[in-house]
Design an enzyme around this catalytic site. Structure first.
Site, PDB file in Angstrom:
ATOM      1  N   ASP A 143      -9.139  -3.863  -5.779  1.00  0.00           N
ATOM      2  CA  ASP A 143      -8.558  -3.329  -4.547  1.00  0.00           C
ATOM      3  C   ASP A 143      -9.310  -2.070  -4.141  1.00  0.00           C
ATOM      4  O   ASP A 143      -9.461  -1.148  -4.942  1.00  0.00           O
ATOM      5  CB  ASP A 143      -7.081  -3.011  -4.779  1.00  0.00           C
ATOM      6  CG  ASP A 143      -6.324  -2.697  -3.508  1.00  0.00           C
ATOM      7  OD1 ASP A 143      -6.841  -1.922  -2.673  1.00  0.00           O
ATOM      8  OD2 ASP A 143      -5.212  -3.212  -3.339  1.00  0.00           O
ATOM      9  N   SER A 175       0.826  -1.199   0.000  1.00  0.00           N
ATOM     10  CA  SER A 175       0.000   0.000   0.000  1.00  0.00           C
ATOM     11  C   SER A 175       0.868   1.260   0.000  1.00  0.00           C
ATOM     12  O   SER A 175       1.685   1.449  -0.900  1.00  0.00           O
ATOM     13  CB  SER A 175      -0.958  -0.059   1.177  1.00  0.00           C
ATOM     14  OG  SER A 175      -2.036   0.810   1.018  1.00  0.00           O
ATOM     15  N   HIS A 210      -7.345  -5.822  -0.440  1.00  0.00           N
ATOM     16  CA  HIS A 210      -6.235  -4.870  -0.544  1.00  0.00           C
ATOM     17  C   HIS A 210      -4.913  -5.613  -0.422  1.00  0.00           C
ATOM     18  O   HIS A 210      -4.641  -6.237   0.608  1.00  0.00           O
ATOM     19  CB  HIS A 210      -6.375  -3.819   0.562  1.00  0.00           C
ATOM     20  CG  HIS A 210      -5.330  -2.756   0.528  1.00  0.00           C
ATOM     21  ND1 HIS A 210      -4.893  -2.172  -0.639  1.00  0.00           N
ATOM     22  CD2 HIS A 210      -4.626  -2.156   1.529  1.00  0.00           C
ATOM     23  CE1 HIS A 210      -3.972  -1.272  -0.352  1.00  0.00           C
ATOM     24  NE2 HIS A 210      -3.795  -1.245   0.951  1.00  0.00           N
TER      25      HIS A 210
END
Length: 526
Positions: A463, A235, A491
């Site tokens: 996502d 991320s 995610h």
């Protein structure tokens, strides 16, 4: 609900590890100028540069490892200059580091540094709760698993802003204002949050940019004894890793950027893109929910399910429901945060269905618990500093998305088009940096990392937090980017059940062979 650009690994939300998104680039106006200050000329493409004399004491320091907390893990303290532009002024910051040594058998390949994202996620918490024990065994056998809490985070001189009760109040502020009075209260909440950060963390706030954190990574690499950095970032950690690669391409080893962000997007575009990402994830949840006998939002397609949820949010906006904590009833803001928390990981969908059903029956405890997991609130009312560090990094990395409430009002139609359910709340949440006490030092720009070896960028098609097109964009910007696609939900992708994804990344980490260009993986694919 303050979910503006918060990117998190799934382990953080429902379980125990650590992640919002940053804008883009540096703690200097130009990251290439910053790289030059660190010993690299902007045109350099090969070989690690010499370390400037003023930084040599940091690169030459020795870590003193000690056993800490969890069996098998060691901890140490790394020193770095508070201001990399003034490394000799005596102002330092202490960074907490942890490792779990390679388990063997087989040749040790060095250190694998992991970052869970955020910004604001605890790397040490992530390492001890997941990466150091849950990464594939062949990888843990040949690498020392290492992480640090980035500057301003958790154990590394944490940014502080509000008390526990103050944060409780902040998370309950209505972020879909219906009139001028509610808008004034929301703006006052953002101003109060920023003032609290300035009061409690004035020394730190100018020095917690992603470029600062990337320079810390290079000091860590050197102190660990590694010529090149091997790294897995999830991320926001992909932005940190890409920033490192752009600053130090000659020091890049094997980099995996999972759940990638696009550093060319402005703060406004990032927030709007992420809003669309949550809508995509919600529609996948809604389609699944409508098939389940316990779906509290009824039958029909995603549009019908979305309409019912939005109607429920409106009901909560007018009349919150009890949660068991008289000071924290479930209103629209906390309920929205709870739903968003569960969208990070499709395995949380049953929990979300149950929590929504309970809330519709007048018990908001389940959604409150999900919201608390998102904010990292402890049962005793204490908060981790995730949201404080998150704002501090984001507001330094890019200029604010909006100049003021009028700009939010103008952008509302585009946010609500991106997500009829979440658009208004996420648009107003993006106002958080408007009142920040420190001027942004970075801006949106492409990161190319010219001269770096192959860098693997992983994107998941549905996502919620880092839309798939961001991974496509980052892989295209990096001069050596290789895109690995996971056609699924949730995610990030590595270590989340896809043998195809795990095999490709393990192969790259263990022998340096990147995935084939254009490789795509599916949930059931071996």
């Amino acid at each position: 609900m303050d979910t503006s650009r918060l990117l998190r690994t799934t382990g953080t939300v429902i379980a125990a590890a650590g992640l919002l998104l940053s804008g883009c680039t540096p703690g200097s106006a130009d990251p290439r100028a910053a790289a030059s200050a660190s010993g690299r000329s902007p045109a350099a493409t090969a070989g690690p540069p010499a370390v400037p004399a003023a930084l040599r004491p940091y690169y030459d320091q020795k870590l003193t490892w000690r056993h800490c907390g969890v069996a098998g893990f060691q901890c140490a303290t790394l020193k770095a200059p508070l201001d990399y532009d003034k490394p000799g002024d005596g102002q330092e910051i202490e960074l907490a580091v942890a490792r779990k040594k390679a388990t063997g058998p087989g040749k040790r390949l060095g250190s694998l540094v992991v970052n869970p994202g955020g910004p604001g996620g605890s790397g040490i918490g992530y390492l001890q709760a997941y990466a150091g024990i849950g990464y594939p065994a062949p990888v843990r056998a040949q690498y020392d698993m290492v992480s640090l809490d980035p500057r301003g985070v958790a154990r590394s001189s944490p940014v502080e802003c509000l008390t526990g009760p103050g944060m409780d109040a902040y998370t309950q502020v209505d972020q879909t204002p219906d009139d001028a009075a509610e808008r004034v209260r929301l703006v006052a909440a953002f101003k109060s949050f920023a003032a609290g950060c300035e009061e409690r963390s004035r020394r730190l706030l100018p020095h917690v940019s992603t470029v600062d954190a990337a320079r810390d990574l290079d000091v860590l690499r050197a102190v660990l004894g590694d010529e090149k950095l091997t790294y897995v970032g999830a991320s926001y950690g992909t932005f940190l890793g890409a920033t490192y690669a752009d600053l130090f391409p000659g020091r890049v080893g094997r980099l995996v950027l999972d759940g990638a962000m696009d550093p060319t997007r402005s703060a406004l575009d990032l927030n709007r893109d992420q809003t669309a990402g949550f809508e995509t994830a919600f529609r996948a949840f809604a389609a699944d929910c409508a098939k389940q006998p316990d779906c509290p939002l009824g039958r029909g397609g995603p549009d019908q399910v979305a309409t019912r949820l939005k109607q429920f949010f409106r009901t909560l906006d007018a009349t919150p429901v009890p949660t068991g904590d008289p000071k924290r009833p479930l209103g629209e803001s906390l309920a929205t945060t709870g739903v968003i928390a569960a969208l990070y990981d499709e395995t949380a969908w049953p929990q979300l269905r149950e929590a929504v059903a309970q809330a519709m029956d007048g018990d908001g405890a389940g959604l409150l618990s999900l919201a608390d997991s998102y904010y990292e609130r402890e049962p005793d009312g204490r908060y981790a500093n995730l949201m404080y560090a998150n704002a501090a990094v984001n507001c330094l990395d890019q200029p604010p998305a909006f100049a003021g409430p009028e700009a939010v009002e103008a952008a509302l139609p585009s946010f609500e088009k991106a997500s009829p359910v979440f658009g208004a709340g996420l648009a107003w949440a993006a106002l958080n940096c408007t009142y920040w006490p420190v001027k942004a030092t970075g801006s949106a720009r492409s990161l190319s990392a010219e001269g770096a070896p192959p860098i693997v960028v992983v994107g998941t098609t549905r996502d919620p937090a880092t839309p798939y097109q961001w991974a496509q964009a980052l892989a295209g910007q990096l001069s050596s980017g290789v895109l690995l696609t996971y056609e699924g939900d949730g995610h990030t992708a590595y270590g989340r059940g896809s043998d195809c994804v795990d095999t490709a990344i393990n192969h790259y980490l263990l022998d340096g062979t990147p995935p084939k260009p254009g490789q795509r993986c599916r949930p059931s694919q071996p």
